[in-house]
Design an enzyme around this catalytic site. Structure first.
Site, PDB file in Angstrom:
ATOM      1  N   HIS A 127       0.822  -1.211   0.000  1.00  0.00           N
ATOM      2  CA  HIS A 127       0.000   0.000   0.000  1.00  0.00           C
ATOM      3  C   HIS A 127       0.856   1.262   0.000  1.00  0.00           C
ATOM      4  O   HIS A 127       0.420   2.328  -0.457  1.00  0.00           O
ATOM      5  CB  HIS A 127      -0.928  -0.009   1.216  1.00  0.00           C
ATOM      6  CG  HIS A 127      -2.187   0.785   1.038  1.00  0.00           C
ATOM      7  ND1 HIS A 127      -2.204   2.063   0.518  1.00  0.00           N
ATOM      8  CD2 HIS A 127      -3.478   0.478   1.313  1.00  0.00           C
ATOM      9  CE1 HIS A 127      -3.451   2.509   0.490  1.00  0.00           C
ATOM     10  NE2 HIS A 127      -4.249   1.567   0.957  1.00  0.00           N
TER      11      HIS A 127
ATOM     12  N   HIS B 208     -26.138  14.760   4.702  1.00  0.00           N
ATOM     13  CA  HIS B 208     -25.178  13.921   3.970  1.00  0.00           C
ATOM     14  C   HIS B 208     -25.707  12.485   3.910  1.00  0.00           C
ATOM     15  O   HIS B 208     -25.181  11.572   4.543  1.00  0.00           O
ATOM     16  CB  HIS B 208     -23.804  13.967   4.637  1.00  0.00           C
ATOM     17  CG  HIS B 208     -22.693  13.515   3.731  1.00  0.00           C
ATOM     18  ND1 HIS B 208     -22.139  14.319   2.758  1.00  0.00           N
ATOM     19  CD2 HIS B 208     -22.051  12.336   3.620  1.00  0.00           C
ATOM     20  CE1 HIS B 208     -21.200  13.662   2.103  1.00  0.00           C
ATOM     21  NE2 HIS B 208     -21.129  12.444   2.609  1.00  0.00           N
TER      22      HIS B 208
ATOM     23  N   ASP C 264     -10.596  -3.595 -19.406  1.00  0.00           N
ATOM     24  CA  ASP C 264     -10.810  -4.520 -20.523  1.00  0.00           C
ATOM     25  C   ASP C 264      -9.488  -4.734 -21.253  1.00  0.00           C
ATOM     26  O   ASP C 264      -8.985  -3.839 -21.927  1.00  0.00           O
ATOM     27  CB  ASP C 264     -11.873  -3.948 -21.464  1.00  0.00           C
ATOM     28  CG  ASP C 264     -12.144  -4.839 -22.662  1.00  0.00           C
ATOM     29  OD1 ASP C 264     -11.515  -5.912 -22.789  1.00  0.00           O
ATOM     30  OD2 ASP C 264     -12.988  -4.453 -23.498  1.00  0.00           O
TER      31      ASP C 264
END
Length: 453
Positions: free
Chosen positions: A165, A266, A394
């Site tokens: 990460h 929100h 793709d």
């Protein structure tokens, strides 16, 4: 199981820069001790092994090499000073490469791409481990990316990604994957690589007027004994399940909340979906037979892209991490009660709303302290985002049939993955990894609650 066809190292294509060094920012430091990120994309592609070896493997290697010309740090290493005297950095030099495994499996492809509970251990055959770190003068070098491509003869292909990460957040990694897919689909024609996929590397745009970088680095050094540069994986004894919440159901959840709390400001697809999952998770715990502390605190955590919160905003293509954490908390009994869902929406929404445009809060480093009092074992966290569309990757074989976030299997707490649905705009796809008993209880509550909207 998966048997190896070929294991190779893919280097950036000729003409790439000879070296690139990126200092880690305070957004990167916080991920040094975090578990590795693992994702798998499954594609339906009924090809044979000879076709896979003769056509798919060569084109994937060529297009990956070309993609790495733009994403050099992913071919490099995180360099961490052995005496912790200085900041780590991402470092690429000529000769660095990405480990790629091409393999073949006779496992049931349709089982793996299902939505029903599946054994978590089955998926670890299709994501690679990062290579062991190596010692260099004064530093330890650890690779940040590894890839595994697996053929399921006459059924499909999976591409598994394992990354550290610290190299970049979801926005960075998803852009890399989609760039690779585009170059593979269009035969390496770089004119199809839109500007959004060209990384922006200038780290000077990360402002630090308050010395947050030094503060967070000093804090992280306290936990250096916990930081394993090695990629060690022990698959847990859990099952994975996938759940779809439709745009229609999301609309009903929003209306339900606003009927009860008309002044809430929100109420979004994200907040109602996460709140619904959170309350179903809490209520499903009773099925495990474990003692429940009704007055115990429960936590919800999510990380949000803050590139747009700076003034001026960071470029959307900024390479690296630019995430801040939001935390909501309340008592178990509050979430388990009749008003639990509404309470959860309000808490999550308020945690996000009050900080979503607060650059001062980011520059103060206060977001780093959000997790100080979080009990990881009583928390639900979110991996992924509907804004990051891996279903658009793709490679020339059509859209992926299924996306799996393998890294939500961690044992510290419960993580849910959240992404766009592959089939319908506005629908969301939720992934969970739980014990079989807990998963069955969750699934019953999730389905039952939706049916009564």
């Amino acid at each position: 199981m998966a048997s190896v066809i070929e294991q190779c190292q893919v280097v950036p294509s000729p003409g790439s820069a000879t070296e690139l060094t990126l200092p880690l920012t305070y957004f990167d430091h916080v991920w040094l001790a975090f578990h590795r990120m693992r994702r798998i994309l499954f594609y339906k592609l009924p090809i044979s092994r000879p076709d896979f070896v003769q056509t798919i493997i060569p084109t994937l290697k060529d297009s990956l090499s070309l993609t790495l010309k733009y994403y050099l740090p992913l071919a490099g290493n995180v360099a961490c000073p052995q005496d912790w005297s200085g900041y780590p950095e991402l470092r690429y030099v000529t000769g660095n490469s990405v480990s790629v495994i091409f393999s073949e499996s006779d496992m049931d492809f349709n089982y793996l791409i299902g939505y029903h509970p599946r054994n978590t251990k089955d998926f670890y055959h299709f994501v690679p481990q990062l290579a062991e770190p190596k010692d260099a003068p004064g530093v330890q070098l650890a690779p940040v990316l590894a890839i595994q491509v697996t053929l399921f003869p006459n059924h499909g292909i999976s591409i598994g990604f394992t990354n550290h990460h610290v190299a970049g957040d979801g926005a960075t990694i998803v852009k890399f994957v989609r760039a690779w897919a585009l170059l593979n689909k269009f035969g390496g024609d770089e004119q199809f690589l839109a500007n959004e996929f060209i990384p922006f590397y200038d780290r000077s745009v990360i402002k630090d007027p308050n010395g947050v970088g030094m503060s967070i680095w000093n804090e992280m050094k306290k936990y250096k004994h916990m930081m394993k540069m090695s990629d060690v994986v022990t698959p847990p004894d859990k099952v994975r399940g996938t759940f779809i919440i439709t745009r229609h159901d999301i609309g009903k959840l929003k209306n339900l909340v606003l009927t009860r709390r008309p002044k809430l400001t929100h109420v979004t697809s994200f907040t109602v979906t996460c709140a619904y999952v959170w309350t179903c998770i809490i209520k499903s715990e009773a099925a495990t037979g474990e003692e429940i502390d009704e007055n115990g605190m429960e936590f919800f955590g999510c990380a949000a892209d803050c590139r747009a919160q700076f003034n001026p905003p960071l470029p959307p293509s900024y390479f690296g991490n630019a995430l801040v954490g939001y935390v909501a908390r309340t008592r178990q009994v509050d979430l388990a009660g009749k008003e639990g869902f509404t309470i959860a929406v309000e808490l999550i929404g308020e945690a996000i709303r009050k900080r979503m445009k607060d650059e001062e809060w980011i520059l103060s480093g206060s977001w780093f302290k959000e997790y100080d009092k979080v009990d990881a074992k009583r928390s639900l966290s979110v991996a992924g985002s509907p804004k990051l569309d891996l279903y658009a990757a793709d490679f020339g074989w059509g859209r992926p049939e299924k996306l799996e976030f393998v890294s939500i299997d961690n044992d510290d707490g419960i993580s849910m993955s959240l992404s766009k649905s592959k089939d319908s705009d506005g629908d969301l796809e939720i992934g969970l990894s739980l014990s079989k008993t807990r998963m069955n209880a969750f699934a019953a509550m999730f389905t039952h609650g939706i049916s009564f909207l």
